[in-house]
Scaffold this active site. Structure first.
Site, PDB file in Angstrom:
ATOM      1  N   ASP A   1       0.795  -1.241   0.000  1.00 53.20           N
ATOM      2  CA  ASP A   1       0.000   0.000   0.000  1.00 53.20           C
ATOM      3  C   ASP A   1       0.823   1.286   0.000  1.00 53.20           C
ATOM      4  O   ASP A   1       0.278   2.376   0.165  1.00 53.20           O
ATOM      5  CB  ASP A   1      -0.948   0.052   1.218  1.00 53.20           C
ATOM      6  CG  ASP A   1      -2.145  -0.864   1.029  1.00 53.20           C
ATOM      7  OD1 ASP A   1      -2.362  -1.311  -0.117  1.00 53.20           O
ATOM      8  OD2 ASP A   1      -2.854  -1.114   2.011  1.00 53.20           O
TER       9      ASP A   1
ATOM     10  N   HIS B   1      29.593   4.701  -5.410  1.00 48.99           N
ATOM     11  CA  HIS B   1      28.142   4.804  -5.195  1.00 48.99           C
ATOM     12  C   HIS B   1      27.777   4.510  -3.742  1.00 48.99           C
ATOM     13  O   HIS B   1      26.793   3.835  -3.455  1.00 48.99           O
ATOM     14  CB  HIS B   1      27.397   3.863  -6.151  1.00 48.99           C
ATOM     15  CG  HIS B   1      27.574   4.262  -7.584  1.00 48.99           C
ATOM     16  ND1 HIS B   1      27.679   3.355  -8.616  1.00 48.99           N
ATOM     17  CD2 HIS B   1      27.708   5.478  -8.158  1.00 48.99           C
ATOM     18  CE1 HIS B   1      27.863   4.000  -9.752  1.00 48.99           C
ATOM     19  NE2 HIS B   1      27.879   5.294  -9.505  1.00 48.99           N
TER      20      HIS B   1
ATOM     21  N   ASP C   1      24.048  18.794  -9.311  1.00 46.05           N
ATOM     22  CA  ASP C   1      24.932  17.677  -8.985  1.00 46.05           C
ATOM     23  C   ASP C   1      26.270  18.249  -8.521  1.00 46.05           C
ATOM     24  O   ASP C   1      27.072  18.688  -9.344  1.00 46.05           O
ATOM     25  CB  ASP C   1      25.090  16.803 -10.238  1.00 46.05           C
ATOM     26  CG  ASP C   1      25.944  15.570  -9.997  1.00 46.05           C
ATOM     27  OD1 ASP C   1      26.295  15.292  -8.843  1.00 46.05           O
ATOM     28  OD2 ASP C   1      26.251  14.876 -10.985  1.00 46.05           O
TER      29      ASP C   1
ATOM     30  N   HIS D   1      36.574   7.373 -13.305  1.00 49.62           N
ATOM     31  CA  HIS D   1      35.374   7.843 -14.014  1.00 49.62           C
ATOM     32  C   HIS D   1      35.743   8.999 -14.934  1.00 49.62           C
ATOM     33  O   HIS D   1      36.858   9.504 -14.894  1.00 49.62           O
ATOM     34  CB  HIS D   1      34.283   8.258 -13.015  1.00 49.62           C
ATOM     35  CG  HIS D   1      34.724   9.301 -12.016  1.00 49.62           C
ATOM     36  ND1 HIS D   1      34.846  10.631 -12.336  1.00 49.62           N
ATOM     37  CD2 HIS D   1      35.078   9.193 -10.700  1.00 49.62           C
ATOM     38  CE1 HIS D   1      35.244  11.309 -11.262  1.00 49.62           C
ATOM     39  NE2 HIS D   1      35.402  10.463 -10.248  1.00 49.62           N
TER      40      HIS D   1
ATOM     41  N   HIS E   1      29.516  14.725 -17.132  1.00 52.39           N
ATOM     42  CA  HIS E   1      28.388  14.194 -17.909  1.00 52.39           C
ATOM     43  C   HIS E   1      27.434  15.336 -18.171  1.00 52.39           C
ATOM     44  O   HIS E   1      27.479  16.367 -17.481  1.00 52.39           O
ATOM     45  CB  HIS E   1      27.691  13.053 -17.150  1.00 52.39           C
ATOM     46  CG  HIS E   1      27.381  13.385 -15.712  1.00 52.39           C
ATOM     47  ND1 HIS E   1      26.283  14.123 -15.344  1.00 52.39           N
ATOM     48  CD2 HIS E   1      28.052  13.121 -14.560  1.00 52.39           C
ATOM     49  CE1 HIS E   1      26.279  14.276 -14.019  1.00 52.39           C
ATOM     50  NE2 HIS E   1      27.356  13.693 -13.515  1.00 52.39           N
TER      51      HIS E   1
ATOM     52  N   HIS F   1      22.229  12.302 -14.923  1.00 53.97           N
ATOM     53  CA  HIS F   1      23.041  11.896 -16.074  1.00 53.97           C
ATOM     54  C   HIS F   1      22.137  12.136 -17.272  1.00 53.97           C
ATOM     55  O   HIS F   1      21.338  11.287 -17.653  1.00 53.97           O
ATOM     56  CB  HIS F   1      23.463  10.429 -15.964  1.00 53.97           C
ATOM     57  CG  HIS F   1      24.473  10.213 -14.869  1.00 53.97           C
ATOM     58  ND1 HIS F   1      24.944   8.982 -14.496  1.00 53.97           N
ATOM     59  CD2 HIS F   1      25.126  11.101 -14.059  1.00 53.97           C
ATOM     60  CE1 HIS F   1      25.822   9.107 -13.515  1.00 53.97           C
ATOM     61  NE2 HIS F   1      25.942  10.384 -13.223  1.00 53.97           N
TER      62      HIS F   1
ATOM     63  N   GLU G   1      33.942  17.115 -12.660  1.00 60.56           N
ATOM     64  CA  GLU G   1      34.068  16.413 -11.382  1.00 60.56           C
ATOM     65  C   GLU G   1      35.266  15.467 -11.314  1.00 60.56           C
ATOM     66  O   GLU G   1      35.100  14.262 -11.157  1.00 60.56           O
ATOM     67  CB  GLU G   1      32.777  15.643 -11.082  1.00 60.56           C
ATOM     68  CG  GLU G   1      32.271  14.749 -12.214  1.00 60.56           C
ATOM     69  CD  GLU G   1      31.040  13.954 -11.790  1.00 60.56           C
ATOM     70  OE1 GLU G   1      31.110  13.283 -10.762  1.00 60.56           O
ATOM     71  OE2 GLU G   1      30.024  14.012 -12.500  1.00 60.56           O
TER      72      GLU G   1
ATOM     73  N   TYR H   1      40.983   8.721  -5.789  1.00 57.40           N
ATOM     74  CA  TYR H   1      40.511   7.806  -4.742  1.00 57.40           C
ATOM     75  C   TYR H   1      41.590   6.754  -4.521  1.00 57.40           C
ATOM     76  O   TYR H   1      41.964   6.045  -5.448  1.00 57.40           O
ATOM     77  CB  TYR H   1      39.208   7.125  -5.187  1.00 57.40           C
ATOM     78  CG  TYR H   1      38.242   8.100  -5.825  1.00 57.40           C
ATOM     79  CD1 TYR H   1      37.321   8.820  -5.059  1.00 57.40           C
ATOM     80  CD2 TYR H   1      38.276   8.339  -7.205  1.00 57.40           C
ATOM     81  CE1 TYR H   1      36.464   9.734  -5.649  1.00 57.40           C
ATOM     82  CE2 TYR H   1      37.424   9.249  -7.797  1.00 57.40           C
ATOM     83  CZ  TYR H   1      36.515   9.947  -7.021  1.00 57.40           C
ATOM     84  OH  TYR H   1      35.673  10.853  -7.617  1.00 57.40           O
TER      85      TYR H   1
HETATM   86  N1  GLY Z   1      26.029  12.127  -8.493  1.00 57.42           N
HETATM   87  C1  GLY Z   1      26.260  11.371  -9.655  1.00 57.42           C
HETATM   88  C2  GLY Z   1      27.414  11.835 -10.379  1.00 57.42           C
HETATM   89  O1  GLY Z   1      28.193  12.616  -9.869  1.00 57.42           O
HETATM   90  O2  GLY Z   1      27.597  11.521 -11.520  1.00 57.42           O
HETATM   91 MN    MN Z   2      27.706  13.947  -8.314  1.00 54.87          MN
HETATM   92 MN    MN Z   3      28.049  14.017 -11.556  1.00 53.63          MN
END
Ligand code: GLY
Ligand code: MN
Ligand code: MN
Length: 437
Positions: A38, A242, A270, A349, A353, A360, A383, A387
């Site tokens: 529910d 993540h 973001d 990464h 994006h 994204h 970004e 790491y």
């Molecule tokens: N927060 C997702 C990214 O930075 O791509």
């Molecule tokens: Mn992000």
């Molecule tokens: Mn991002």
């Protein structure tokens, strides 16, 4: 602050101008999804659907028929229902869809089986994003097969199915003035949230308590939801791309990485900031932070109309590789290390994006074999990060368990770019000053 009605009309016209003659486009709304008995997940309209009409209810289907004499924009939606509205809230209804959303015609969603096949019949092409909504894929095929079954009676089923994504997502990639205004507000709210987290952080707190500071600021300024699950990672949790558990204690001497952005009027922000839990960077944290910051500076400098999509990334890779050599984390010739991808265990990464209604966001990154050129109005994140996993025994112990990312949202302009999150403390000195105050 909202997208004006006239702009939704302009979007539909632009899309229809890109479709072939004698075609029809069909887009279903998002469905409500059950969380548990529910209880539903908060409803979020499908971005493509909302982009074209601004209608935020589930159980709706948008139909565009370019050139149709009796109206090009049709909407199927829930009927008004006094009893149901008493329990579940007001519905726009078909009449409201015409009056408030400029539909040329609107029908109860319950009548779609009777009406939509007749609209598809006789069109040469059916534009639809196949594969995203398996339930609706099947229904659509059912309607088309029903027309096929009537071919000997003269019915004309569409001969071509065309993916709608390409045309539609290309439109979404270029942000209008109204969209930029909303995105700036989203970024402004998120910046306040990050600032609040910096100002309220202290050793011993739980990660989710910092998350609460973010959510507080989002909601106090009219954002009803984060644009994605907030990441609040103390110490080595900052090395987990993540990480969303956010349930560890923040320790004195660690950094905390916060990647969080609110959604405002269906547009995402973001932002990531990494700062010391106790307000002061250690030697190693500060050295790595400065490296990531220099990569950020180098990447932002490449965000200019006429450069291609990957130039900011390439710039960040060069700075990070050279910096890791300087710090003794990597050894060798910088060019050869870049060639070999030696930075990848530490920077896994891309530098960014597209950003828009989806965090994204949609839009092609390549055109044929080539990276896409940056053009005014495109919004992206920058970004870079480094790491060093806690279990990475290939580097000196003093570096392990440090994860740093700096993420900002930028719009490409004619002369370079505008950093939408430009006011949020970013340098080591700015962060230490804010936290000391
Ligand atoms: N927060 C997702 C990214 O930075 O791509
Ligand atoms: Mn992000
Ligand atoms: Mn991002």
């Amino acid at each position: 602050m909202k997208i004006p009605r006239s702009e939704f009309g302009r979007r539909r016209r632009n899309l229809m101008a890109a479709l072939e003659n004698n075609s029809i486009a069909v887009l279903p709304a998002s469905s409500e999804v059950l969380r548990n008995s529910d209880v539903e997940y908060p409803f979020r309209q499908d971005s493509d659907f909302y982009y074209l009409c601004g209608f935020a209810e589930p159980e709706a289907v948008l139909v565009l028929i370019p050139g149709r004499e009796h109206g090009e924009f049709l909407l199927f939606c829930r009927e008004k229902d006094v009893e149901k509205e008493l329990w579940l809230g007001e519905r726009v209804g078909p009449e409201g869809a015409c009056a408030m959303y400029d539909a040329d015609d609107a029908f109860p969603i319950g009548d779609i089986d009777d009406i939509l096949p007749g609209l598809i019949e006789g069109r040469d092409r059916l534009y639809y994003s196949m594969g995203r909504n398996s339930g609706f894929d099947r229904r659509l095929m059912g309607w088309v097969n029903g027309i096929r079954a009537q071919e000997q009676n003269g019915a004309h089923p569409p001969g071509e199915f065309v993916d709608l994504d390409h045309q539609l997502h290309d439109l979404r990639l270029y942000k209008s003035a109204a969209e930029l205004k909303i995105m700036k507000e989203a970024v402004r709210i998120s910046s306040l949230a990050h600032l609040r987290a910096m100002q309220n952080c202290s050793p011993g707190m739980m990660e989710y308590q910092l998350e609460a500071e973010l959510v507080h600021e989002f909601m106090m300024h009219g954002s009803r939801s984060p644009a994605y699950s907030s990441i609040v990672g103390g110490g080595a949790n900052g090395c987990v791309m993540h990480y969303v558990e956010n349930c560890d204690r923040l320790r004195d001497g660690d950094l905390v990485l916060i990647d969080a952005g609110c959604e405002y009027e269906h547009y995402a922000s973001d932002i990531t900031r990494t700062f010391p839990v106790n307000g002061r960077f250690s030697k190693e944290q500060g050295d790595l932070y400065e490296l990531v910051y220099q990569a950020w500076v180098a990447a932002v400098a490449e965000v200019v109309a006429g450069n291609h999509w990957n130039q900011p990334h390439d710039a960040s890779v060069r700075v990070i590789t050279a910096g890791l050599v300087e710090l003794g984390v990597l050894e060798g010739d910088v060019d050869q290390l870049i060639e070999a991808g030696a930075y990848r265990p530490f920077y896994m990464h891309k530098v960014g994006h597209w950003l828009g209604m989806d965090v994204h966001d949609v839009g092609d990154y390549r055109v044929g074999e080539e990276w896409r050129m940056l053009e005014p109005g495109m919004v992206m994140t920058i970004e870079p990060g480094v790491y060093i996993g806690p279990g990475n025994t290939s580097v000196a112990k003093k570096w392990r368990g440090i994860g740093i990312r700096i993420e900002d949202d930028v719009v490409v302009t004619r002369s370079g770019c505008e950093i939408l999150s430009g006011d949020l403390p970013r340098t080591r000195q700015e962060i230490e000053a804010v936290m000391a105050a």
